[in-house]
Every structure is written in structure tokens, then in C-alpha cells.
Scaffold this active site. Sequence first.
Site, mmCIF file in Angstrom:
data_model
loop_
_atom_site.group_PDB
_atom_site.id
_atom_site.type_symbol
_atom_site.label_atom_id
_atom_site.label_comp_id
_atom_site.label_asym_id
_atom_site.label_seq_id
_atom_site.Cartn_x
_atom_site.Cartn_y
_atom_site.Cartn_z
ATOM 1 N N LYS A 46 -6.742 -2.921 -43.148
ATOM 2 C CA LYS A 46 -7.288 -1.624 -43.515
ATOM 3 C C LYS A 46 -8.367 -1.180 -42.530
ATOM 4 O O LYS A 46 -9.293 -1.927 -42.223
ATOM 5 C CB LYS A 46 -7.861 -1.718 -44.931
ATOM 6 N N PRO B 113 -14.260 -5.536 -53.299
ATOM 7 C CA PRO B 113 -14.755 -4.611 -52.276
ATOM 8 C C PRO B 113 -13.662 -3.642 -51.845
ATOM 9 O O PRO B 113 -12.468 -3.957 -51.883
ATOM 10 C CB PRO B 113 -15.157 -5.536 -51.125
ATOM 11 N N CYS B 114 -14.067 -2.469 -51.409
ATOM 12 C CA CYS B 114 -13.113 -1.424 -51.041
ATOM 13 C C CYS B 114 -12.106 -1.897 -50.006
ATOM 14 O O CYS B 114 -10.912 -1.636 -50.113
ATOM 15 C CB CYS B 114 -13.887 -0.210 -50.520
ATOM 16 N N PHE B 115 -12.575 -2.620 -48.976
ATOM 17 C CA PHE B 115 -11.701 -2.922 -47.846
ATOM 18 C C PHE B 115 -10.786 -4.120 -48.067
ATOM 19 O O PHE B 115 -9.989 -4.458 -47.206
ATOM 20 C CB PHE B 115 -12.533 -3.091 -46.578
ATOM 21 N N ALA C 73 -16.944 -0.860 -53.912
ATOM 22 C CA ALA C 73 -18.149 -0.982 -53.091
ATOM 23 C C ALA C 73 -17.815 -1.048 -51.605
ATOM 24 O O ALA C 73 -16.847 -1.679 -51.178
ATOM 25 C CB ALA C 73 -18.929 -2.219 -53.503
#
Length: 246
Positions: free
Chosen positions: A168, A151-153, A90
Amino acid sequence: MTASSGLHRGADILFRFDPGLTGKRNMEIDTEWLEGAEAASEPITLVRFYRWRGWTISLGRNQRAAQAADLEFCSRRGIDIVRRPTGGAAVLHGSDLTYAVISNQMDRFGNSLSATYLRIGQCLQEGLRRHGIETSLMRPSVPRRSRTIEPCFVRAGRAELLVDDKRKLVGSAQRRLRRSFLQHGSIPLTIDHELMAGALNCSPELLRETVTCVSEQRPGDLTFEDLAAALQTGFEVELGRQASCL
């Protein structure tokens, strides 16, 4: 620069710049282009830079919304939720630049998932460097299964861009069909750590340790348009050919 919904023929690379659209419409556009590239007999490469109308979470295509986001928080704050055609975890959009690369020129970007991530990562690196932002490419030594609940980050994957080898800056996800691929990515211009943590059900302290944004790396007024123009140049330089806009 204007947007067009039709295929523009004869250009080596197409660039498209879109203003803030709804999450649903942004995903529709990328899906339409991927389907068009898959069906086309001629070579097509589109690089699209766009924004979002309001705060929006994009879920990876295999994620469960209730696991990836705090649905009650999102409802209270008016945060929309959409599903991407690509995988990954996400992402909260709204203060970022999102890119999409869609192509049926597999040999141009590498004929494997890892090679394509690396090639596009190099293009993004070149663009960011033009605004004085130096990054490194994450190169996992051992393949691992991504934790799509996170979460993606929070966690870097293959060929994603880091600052100081730890925080990131660019998160990406990909989908490959038989003849074509779509790669999505998000570059935060600014970060509201509390909002992101609340929406994605994680710790703001963790986000501060693992995520950075353009405004932290280049203080000043770097706009979406400035960054998009630099990234376009990065793709042109790295891919080494003349491009056109639509």
C-alpha cells in the site's frame, strides 16, 4: 504558493499548499473547509496538500486511542495524537504528504462513496505516474467492514493505491455530509518501520510486507514540493479543467 484561510471565489478547483502545522490546526482547517462547502451556495472544490509539525498520529473519528496506538510509547517519543473528522484507521504522520479533497460538487466526483474514492484515486495515480511510480487501484470484490483497530497501512481498502498489487502506497478515508464530502489521504515519502510499529502497536515485519513509500519506488531526492506539484497536475488532467492556487 501561499496559504489563505478565506474562501477564494470563482475558481474551478482551488489548490492549497501548507507547511508543517500542528495536528490540531491541520484538522481544524479541513473541518472549516468542509463546513464552508456544506453551507455554500456556489460550487467549491479544494485540494489541499500539507505536512505536520512533528510526529503525529491521526485517529479515525470512531477509533479509541488506547486500542489504535501505544499511548506510553507515543508519550515517551513526543508523538502527538489527534482525531480526524474522517473515518478509517490510525496513521502516523511526519514523513508523508497528506492530501485533503473537499467539495460540494458531488456529480463531479461521483454520487456515492465508492465512486468518489475511485475518482480521487485516478487523480492520484496520474500524479504519481508523472514521477514514474505506477500503482493499481484496490477494488474489493465483496464489501467488508474495515478493521479500525489495525493501522491504516496494514490493510488496503476500496480504491486505495497499491504497488505491485500488494504493498500500500496511499491510505485514504472519507466523510460525507448531505451536500459535500471530505476525503483525507496519506502518502509516505519515507518510512521508519520501527517508529511506526511502536507508535501503532504492530509488527515492523508486517509493515515491511504491507507498506511502501515514495523513496522506495523512486530512489532519489523527490521532495514534498515535487510530489505536490505532480499531484496537482494529476487532478487537473483527470478532472479536465483549469485550476487556480491559493
